[in-house]
Scaffold this motif. Structure first.
Motif, short mmCIF file in Angstrom:
data_model
loop_
_atom_site.label_atom_id
_atom_site.label_comp_id
_atom_site.label_asym_id
_atom_site.label_seq_id
_atom_site.Cartn_x
_atom_site.Cartn_y
_atom_site.Cartn_z
N PRO A 369 0.84 -1.21 0.00
CA PRO A 369 0.00 0.00 0.00
C PRO A 369 0.88 1.25 0.00
O PRO A 369 1.89 1.30 0.69
N MET A 370 0.49 2.25 -0.79
CA MET A 370 1.25 3.49 -0.91
C MET A 370 0.34 4.67 -0.58
O MET A 370 -0.86 4.62 -0.84
N TYR A 371 0.92 5.71 -0.01
CA TYR A 371 0.13 6.91 0.26
C TYR A 371 1.03 8.13 0.07
O TYR A 371 2.24 8.05 0.23
N ALA A 372 0.41 9.26 -0.28
CA ALA A 372 1.19 10.45 -0.63
C ALA A 372 1.92 11.03 0.57
O ALA A 372 3.05 11.47 0.47
N PHE A 407 -1.51 12.09 -5.27
CA PHE A 407 -0.88 10.76 -5.26
C PHE A 407 0.00 10.58 -6.49
O PHE A 407 1.06 9.95 -6.41
N THR A 408 -0.42 11.14 -7.61
CA THR A 408 0.39 11.03 -8.83
C THR A 408 1.74 11.71 -8.65
O THR A 408 2.77 11.21 -9.10
N LEU A 409 1.75 12.85 -7.96
CA LEU A 409 3.02 13.53 -7.67
C LEU A 409 3.92 12.64 -6.81
O LEU A 409 5.13 12.54 -7.04
N TYR A 410 3.31 11.99 -5.82
CA TYR A 410 4.07 11.08 -4.97
C TYR A 410 4.67 9.94 -5.80
O TYR A 410 5.84 9.61 -5.67
#
Length: 415
Positions: A369-372, A407-410
């Motif tokens: 799982p990923m988060y900004a 999130f795309t930036l992250y």
């Protein structure tokens, strides 16, 4: 709104072949957009954005509606990619956006020609900006732009041959049209499982998909493109009913991103990229600001671009992705989890066809799982192994940067 004077940019044309004039537009890295939740990138990358279609405009759609520093009203977009790097938009294939041909035989008809033109336009761009040549270079793209795998491969071959000293580090294939039939064949089951088709609807979509598959099997690629279009129409008609319900009642929280981001994205393979407000902006203020030749209409040749490419549109490029992985550069497949055009189940299907040696291990691996940033909900899931990565982006359809900007930036920073 603001104006283009609020941001630093440069632009120009490169004549890539006789009668083929390609337009690029660079937005310089702007620290005022630096995301507060991410460390600064050093050195600053150059990020190339390639739009889908084929025939849609990166300088228009990607720039003003997805990831550029200004939105359609010329107000600041806080999730602009210029906070991370220099962002280069190229209207490709030639004939898209402000790019144009002055003779109809100059359109590209396949992905190799598109890649050759991209190499030429980038050589022209770097001749204008040699100071950026040492910077790490990344290609990010969307939909048909996912066939940019061929562009990345062509650049890699130029680097090996010593004919182009570009510092290509990676390619991000966003909602990429890598294996058309894996998308088309999974539309029916996917929509059925999510409760957006009944038995009769499933049967109708599967029947249209099977006809498309038959054309592919027969090697009739133009007919396959036409049948793909018919399959899309079947889906669109069947789903209109559901979209109306969702708009009226918003029965389920997930129906909102699904119906808007995914289903409505259907109409935007080419035509709706020429959406009215965008068309007005591009052919008015922007065209004047950039000093585009009066004879050139933004988006005026996009249908011709699509038609010229129709014999190549449905051909898979899985082999090209294999070759890209073999170069050792970073290869990232990312997908909006609610995308319909290029649905995530279809992406999983073609990835299983890769001949990459570590594929079995990769597929067996758990998603992370990923988060900004700390305290924020999970924004997506990723798998990484060696130089290959796969990201699912939650609450996003076909236009990932537009639907999940933070999130795309992250993700971009992580890549």
């Amino acid at each position: 709104g603001g104006s283009l004077d609020d941001v630093k940019s440069d632009w120009g044309y490169v004549d890539v072949r006789q009668d083929a004039h390609m337009f690029w537009w660079l937005f310089f890295h702007d620290t005022s957009y630096q995301p507060s939740f991410l460390p600064t990138l050093d050195p600053v990358p150059v990020i190339l954005w390639l739009q889908g279609g084929p025939g849609a405009s990166g300088t228009g759609y990607g720039n003003f509606e997805e990831l550029g520093p200004l939105d359609l009203d010329l107000n600041r977009r806080e999730t602009s990619w210029t906070g991370l790097g220099h962002v280069l938009f190229v209207d490709n294939p030639v004939g898209s956006g402000f790019s144009y041909v002055s003779n109809s035989n100059a359109y590209t008809t396949d992905i190799d020609q598109i890649a050759a033109d991209m190499v030429s336009v980038l050589k022209g761009f770097y001749a204008t900006h040699p100071e950026l040549l040492p910077n790490p270079f990344y290609i990010m793209c969307e939909s048909y732009g996912g066939k940019a795998a061929a562009t990345a491969l062509a650049l890699s071959q130029e680097m090996e041959a010593g004919t182009f000293n570009i510092n290509l580090q990676g390619t991000g294939l966003g909602d990429g049209w890598i294996s058309a039939m894996d998308s088309v064949n999974s539309w029916g089951p996917y929509l059925y499982q999510t409760g957006l088709l009944d038995d009769a609807g499933l049967s109708a979509v599967n029947k249209a998909a099977a006809a498309t598959q038959a054309s592919v099997d027969a090697g009739d690629w133009v007919k396959a493109t036409n049948r793909w279009s018919l399959t899309e129409s079947v889906v669109r008609e069947l789903l209109l009913f559901f979209i109306q319900i969702h708009k009226a009642a918003c029965l389920l929280c997930w129906s909102y991103p699904f119906s808007f981001a995914a289903v409505e994205a259907y109409a935007i393979h080419v035509d709706a990229y020429q959406a009215d407000p965008l068309d007005t902006l591009m052919n008015g203020y922007v065209k004047n600001y950039l000093g585009i030749p009066a004879s050139v209409t933004w988006g005026g040749q996009s249908n011709d671009v699509f038609n010229a490419q129709s014999g190549d549109f449905m051909k898979p490029v899985i082999l090209t992705v294999d070759q890209l992985i073999d170069t050792g550069m970073k290869v990232v497949v990312y997908n909006g989890q609610l995308d319909l055009i290029v649905d995530t189940p279809g992406q999983e299907m073609w990835m299983k066809k890769l001949s990459w040696g570590r594929l079995g291990e990769f597929m067996a691996q758990d998603f992370t799982p990923m988060y900004a940033y700390q305290g924020q909900d999970t924004g997506g899931f990723s798998k990484k192994m060696d130089n290959f990565e796969f990201w699912w982006v939650l609450k996003a359809g076909h236009m990932v940067p537009a639907d999940a900007g933070e999130f795309t930036l992250y993700m971009l920073h992580d890549i």
